[in-house]
Structure formats: C-alpha cells, structure tokens
Design an enzyme around this catalytic site. Structure first.
Site, PDB file in Angstrom:
ATOM      1  N   SER A 160      -7.451   2.470  -3.539  1.00  0.00           N
ATOM      2  CA  SER A 160      -6.140   2.846  -3.030  1.00  0.00           C
ATOM      3  C   SER A 160      -5.204   3.358  -4.100  1.00  0.00           C
ATOM      4  CB  SER A 160      -5.462   1.604  -2.473  1.00  0.00           C
ATOM      5  OG  SER A 160      -5.681   1.499  -1.126  1.00  0.00           O
ATOM      6  N   ASP A 206       1.047   4.046  -2.997  1.00  0.00           N
ATOM      7  CA  ASP A 206       0.627   5.424  -2.766  1.00  0.00           C
ATOM      8  C   ASP A 206       1.743   6.410  -3.092  1.00  0.00           C
ATOM      9  OD1 ASP A 206      -1.536   4.062  -1.844  1.00  0.00           O
ATOM     10  OD2 ASP A 206      -1.301   4.614   0.267  1.00  0.00           O
ATOM     11  N   GLU A 254       0.828  -1.206   0.000  1.00  0.00           N
ATOM     12  CA  GLU A 254       0.000   0.000   0.000  1.00  0.00           C
ATOM     13  C   GLU A 254       0.867   1.263   0.000  1.00  0.00           C
ATOM     14  OE1 GLU A 254      -3.733   0.403   0.258  1.00  0.00           O
ATOM     15  OE2 GLU A 254      -2.802   2.163  -0.601  1.00  0.00           O
TER      16      GLU A 254
END
Ligand SMILES: *[C@@H]1O[C@H](CO)[C@@H](O)[C@H](O)[C@H]1NC(C)=O
Ligand SMILES: *[C@@H]1O[C@H](CO)[C@@H](O)[C@H](O)[C@H]1NC(C)=O
Ligand SMILES: *[C@@H]1O[C@H](CO)[C@@H](O)[C@H](O)[C@H]1NC(C)=O
Length: 601
Positions: free
Chosen positions: A521, A304, A300
């Site tokens: 996400s 990002d 994640e």
C-alpha cells in the site's frame, strides 16, 4: 463501427422495453454460474423479503480483442502508434455489446416488467445496473439468496452459490453480480505503531549518510529507519529534479471502504516533509455517494494521498471516495453494498472525459474470491483506461504467496473451486495484465524485499502470461528447480508484481499524530508519484503521456529499474518465491531509478 449500429443503439434507447417483449425469453433456464463459497463463510439466514439488491449485468464485449490490439500498439514504445491513445468515444465503440445482446437482455428485463427508466446503462451500454427486491432477483435468476456470515470478521453479505438464465440469454450476458461473489476487499497496509516503537523524528542527521553500491546514490542513513519523501527522492535518484506541472498532468488516488483522506493531516505532513507544497490540496470526487468525512482520517487514505502527492507535487491531484463500507447489515432496506467497488469506480471514471493520467490503488482481494467472469470484466475496464492513456498502478498485496492467514503454521491456502486443493493465492486486481502491480522493498543498502510482511507475488490463475512478460517470466521459471511448488501455482499465468518500491516504515500523519506504516500500500502511491513526474517530462516535450506502462517497463524501460537481489515472499506455510537476478515474483524488475527513467521515457 457501422452507422447502422449506432442507429440501432439510439433506437433501443427510445423504444419502451415492453414493446420488444417476447415470451420466448421466459423459456427454459440453465445454470449460468456456480460457485463454492470460500473458506470461512457460512450460510446464515434468509434475507428479509423487502431487502433490495443492486444487480449489475455485464453484456459481452465482442470487440474487446480489437481494443486490446489497440492498447498494445499505443503502449509499445517500439510501435509507430506509441502514444496515440484512443478517445472516450473510440473506446466505448470497442466495448459496446452487439445489438442482438442489447435486445435479448431488454426483452428479458421487459418480461419481468422492468422498464428502461428503472435501469442505468454505462455509456458503452456494456453494463446495466438495476435495484430490485431480492424476491424479484430470485425469480429472474431462478435462484435463492441467503445471508452469509464470515466467521472471522462477522460480516454479513447476501449471496447465492448459483444462478440461472434462460438458455437463449446465456450468450448475451457475461456476468451478473452480486450473486456468487464472496470477495472481501481490503486495504493493503499494516500499521506498525507500537507503544515501544515511537515513530522517530523525520531526519536524524546524526546518523550520516550511506552510499548504495548498486546505484551509486547517497542516502541519509536515517532512511533505513524512517521513509520520508526526501528518502524516496534520494533512493530513486530524483534529487535536484525540478518538479513542475503542465496543465494537462494529473494524478489520482482511490479510496474505498470508508477510508477518508484528511486535509489537515496532509497540511501537517507537507509542513514536515514537503514544505513547498503547503496550502495545496487535492480535488475530491465522490463516487456513488462516497463520503469525505474529515472527522475520520484513514490510515490507508492518508498514506496514499500523502505519499502520492508528496512525491508528485505540484501536479494536479484527485482523491476518489467510493461508497461501500462493510460491515453490511442485511436487515436494513438499503441495497447491498455489494460487488467489489472498483466496478462502481470504473463506471464513474470511464465516464469522465479527463481522467487523471496516473492512478494509484492500494486495495485488493484474493483472486479466487472474485469470480473469473467478473474479474475479466473489471480487468477490461482497466484496459479501457490504458487505451485512453492512463497509467493504472496497484499494490501487489501484503501476504506473499499466501492469503493473509497470520499463523504460518496453519496455512489456509485452499482453493474454493470445490476441490479444496492447496494452492498459492494471488491477489486481484494486481493479476490483471492491464495494470502495473507494485511489490515492496525495505532497507537502503542494499534494498531487499520486505520481510516484516511479505510482498505479494506469484502467478494468476485467471489471466495468461501477457506478451510483454514472454522473456522476463520464463527467465525466472527457468531458475526454479524442476518440480518446485508443482501444482501450487500456474506456470502460464500473468506474473506479479511488475516492479517494486520501498514499502515499510513510512512516516505519515494521521489525526495530527505521526505514525509509521507499511505495506505494498505504501509502495504503490510512492511509485505512482514518480510515474506522474515521468509523465511531466513527456508532456513538457509536447509528447503524449505514458499510458499503460508494462510494455515500456519490460522493454526499453527495464534499464531504468534497479534489480533487487535478496529476499523471498513466504505464505501458505512455505518460504514462497525467492528474489533473483532479473524479474522475480516478489519484486518484479526492481525499484525505479527516476534519473534514468526520465531519459528513457
Ligand atoms: C479443506 O481441507 C482442509 C485440510 O485438509 C480442511 O481443514 C478444511 O476444512 C477443508 N475445507 C473445506 C471447505 O472442505
Ligand atoms: C538497515 O536496517 C536493517 C535492519 O532493520 C539492518 O539489518 C541493516 O544493516 C541496516 N542497513 C544499513 C545500511 O544501515
Ligand atoms: C530459495 O533459495 C533457497 C536458498 O538458496 C533454496 O533452498 C530454495 O530452494 C529456493 N526456493 C525457490 C522456490 O527457488
């Protein structure tokens, strides 16, 4: 604020709490908050006596409605105050509690022998935190804590289902947590690397290119299989835009639950997808002792950072790592890691003078697992950021209208309000009206709502429809046949998401290896990257940053988005909502057209 208030604040800081102590605070207790544990949690055992807990006490913010008025005025492109954001001090004055509340809470703490030097206050004094033995918390809150176990994940947390306060204190306290909150904060990404699906090479020229009739833009055909920085620039009309950065511009990415952004992976990603950015990096900020473990690259965090920075380079970037990693083990004498960690992050960032102008977060939880009183206070924190000129971007969740139960045949969308009704499960903080929530799309011609997972969307059960949605959302509700999903969603709630971006098959680097990854996400940091570029356009013209985006997005900004026309977002054993012409609770107003937006900002 009147000077006498300020004087009183100063006074309260100096006077020892004990002096103010009045026995009246130990009066009759009444239940302040009561909750039903969500589905899947069982009461397990009694926490050890020496277990400590970090309590957060939220004092009411009686002037929050004034802050909200300022926020909407300075964020509305049609208002003469557009862009006149508030300073840190101005915002703090508007969220400060009433001196009477400060005093009442001080007296109550003092009556339990708690001194000023044992507590921490937020700059506006609207939050108090203190770490105390669980037995003491039980006395102060007239409650009994238990260790609760999550049947699915095995996680343990120390919670209660009800707590009480002296009657006279009720109006002086908004919320105390951790008490009744059973949230399970999670990143919104789903890895799709499979042994039979190796990530394809970056660009496969052999596939040629495709012109999207909706936008007239030409995109490498390979972008239909693999999303890269170059694909996003092509799809969203940013090719040829010369990125640069004024010293004032900045972008922030938040990391939670042990997700670390890896520096070597970022360099490898740059070498592959953004060669001119090689050698650049992000500033690291630890919140509450959040680590920066370079031996544990997170999918994640890497997603990002790689996409937010890959789009926005050379804009100054910050990665925040906030402590709090499940599973929590209540047998050690460390404080519970607790609340939804955004509150810790908010405390820290609100205390900064210079905050990144765009901040992307790809984490969240079912709205109903966050008690409404706590959700409102966290949401108020995002309003404070908006008032100071920060664009706050959140992913809308990956489970459509549902709660992430992987088996659609056995839907589990039950309310935990004691009624055990079936209801769609919106995601918080995406449902906070002061953030911009981002759904996910896939394919390139046409771009459609994602179908491998489902773009989170729907309507808040806590927050009413904000004024900026008063045309767009009823327009959608009118398209629903009478009685559709009646009782499953709140027609008057804040609609989610606001906008969307590509959210699947993103090529990233993790641990030196390419990986394919998707989720809202992915959509949020990509979108945030473009917002940072739009801020650059404004800053270069000597104008203030965009700040809270939604009033712009739903008014003159709406023509800068390409409406998505196909797809739906299944969940709770239903097909969910449909994508429609105009706003819909799957892809919002659509995906950005940077070339147009830069002329509209
Ligand atoms: C709620 O109802 C469903 C189905 O009727 C049942 O399976 C579930 O156990 C109930 N949950 C609670 C907490 O009562
Ligand atoms: C993109 O891929 C999807 C399936 O993954 C396919 O249905 C669609 O036709 C492709 N579109 C283009 C323009 O290649
Ligand atoms: C979505 O579209 C399908 C096909 O047109 C229709 O049958 C269904 O009722 C629609 N659902 C909603 C919630 O609008």
């Amino acid at each position: 604020m009147q000077p006498s208030f300020r004087f009183l604040f100063a006074l309260l800081c100096i006077v020892p709490l004990a002096v103010l102590s009045l026995p009246a605070q130990n009066g009759l207790y009444e239940v302040k908050e009561h909750a039903h544990p969500p589905h899947g949690w069982i009461q397990h055992s009694v926490p050890p006596a020496d277990h400590t807990i970090s309590l957060r006490i939220g004092l009411p913010q009686p002037n929050f409605n004034i802050l909200e008025t300022h926020l909407y005025e300075v964020s509305d492109p049609g208002h003469h105050r557009y862009g006149q954001h508030l300073s840190k001090e101005e915002v703090e004055e508007l969220v400060a509690p009433h001196p009477e509340s400060l005093q009442a809470v001080n007296e109550w703490l003092a009556s339990h022998g708690i001194q000023e030097d044992e507590i921490t206050r937020s700059p506006a004094k609207d939050w108090i935190t203190l770490t105390i033995p669980i037995g003491m918390a039980e006395k102060m809150l007239d409650t009994k804590y238990h260790v609760w176990k999550n049947l699915k994940t095995g996680d343990d947390i120390v919670r209660t289902t009800s707590y009480s306060l002296p009657i006279g204190l009720h109006e002086h306290v908004d919320v105390i947590q951790p008490t009744t909150m059973f949230a399970q904060f999670k990143p919104f990404r789903s890895t799709i690397v499979k042994s039979n699906e190796e990530p394809s090479s970056v660009i496969n020229d052999a596939l040629g290119s495709i012109t999207n009739p909706a936008t007239g833009l030409t995109v490498d055909a390979s972008c239909n299989q693999t999303i890269t920085i170059s694909c996003l620039n092509q799809l969203y009309n940013a090719v040829g835009y010369k990125q640069s950065s004024t010293s004032k511009n900045s972008i922030g990415v938040t990391g939670y639950v042990g997700e670390y952004a890896n520096l070597a992976d970022l360099q490898q990603f740059y070498a592959e997808q953004r060669p001119d950015a090689r050698g650049s990096s992000f500033r690291f900020i630890s919140v509450n002792g959040g680590l920066n473990d370079q031996s544990k690259p997170g999918f994640e965090a890497n997603l990002d950072v790689q996409f937010a920075l890959g789009i926005s380079y050379p804009i100054l970037a910050t990665f925040y790592s906030t402590a709090g990693t499940p599973p929590f083990k209540p047998d050690v004498i460390t404080p519970t890691n607790t609340n939804e960690p955004y509150s810790d992050w908010l405390d820290s960032v609100i205390n900064q003078v210079d905050i990144p102008l765009t901040i992307s977060t790809s984490y969240g939880d079912d709205e109903q697992t966050v008690p409404e009183s706590f959700a409102r206070r966290v949401c108020s924190g995002f309003a404070q950021l908006g008032a100071r000129g920060v664009s706050v971007v959140f992913s809308s969740g990956d489970f459509g209208v549902g709660d992430g139960n992987p088996d659609p045949a056995t839907q589990t969308c039950f309310t935990n309000d004691g009624n055990n009704q079936t209801k769609f499960i919106p995601v918080f903080p995406a449902t906070c009206p002061f953030v911009t929530s981002v759904g996910a799309t896939q394919n390139i011609s046409p771009e459609v709502a994602v179908s491998r997972f489902f773009s989170g969307g729907g309507f808040s059960n806590y927050f009413l429809r904000p004024a900026y949605q008063k045309r767009a959302v009823p327009g959608y509700l009118d398209t629903l046949e009478h009685g559709t999903y009646q009782g499953l969603f709140n027609r008057n709630g804040r609609g989610v998401p606001d906008i969307a971006a590509q959210g699947d098959r993103f090529r990233i680097i993790v641990g030196g290896q390419p990986a394919m990854i998707g989720g809202t996400s992915a959509a949020a940091p990509a979108l945030a990257g473009f917002i940072a570029l739009l801020n650059e356009v404004r800053l270069r013209q000597g104008r203030p940053p965009l700040g809270f985006l939604n009033p712009f997005i739903y008014s003159i900004g709406s023509s800068g988005f390409t409406d998505i026309l196909s797809g739906h977002n299944s969940g709770c054993g239903t097909p969910g909502f449909n994508v429609t012409k105009g706003w819909d609770p799957v892809t919002g107003l659509g995906t950005p057209n940077f070339g147009r937006l830069k002329n509209l900002v």
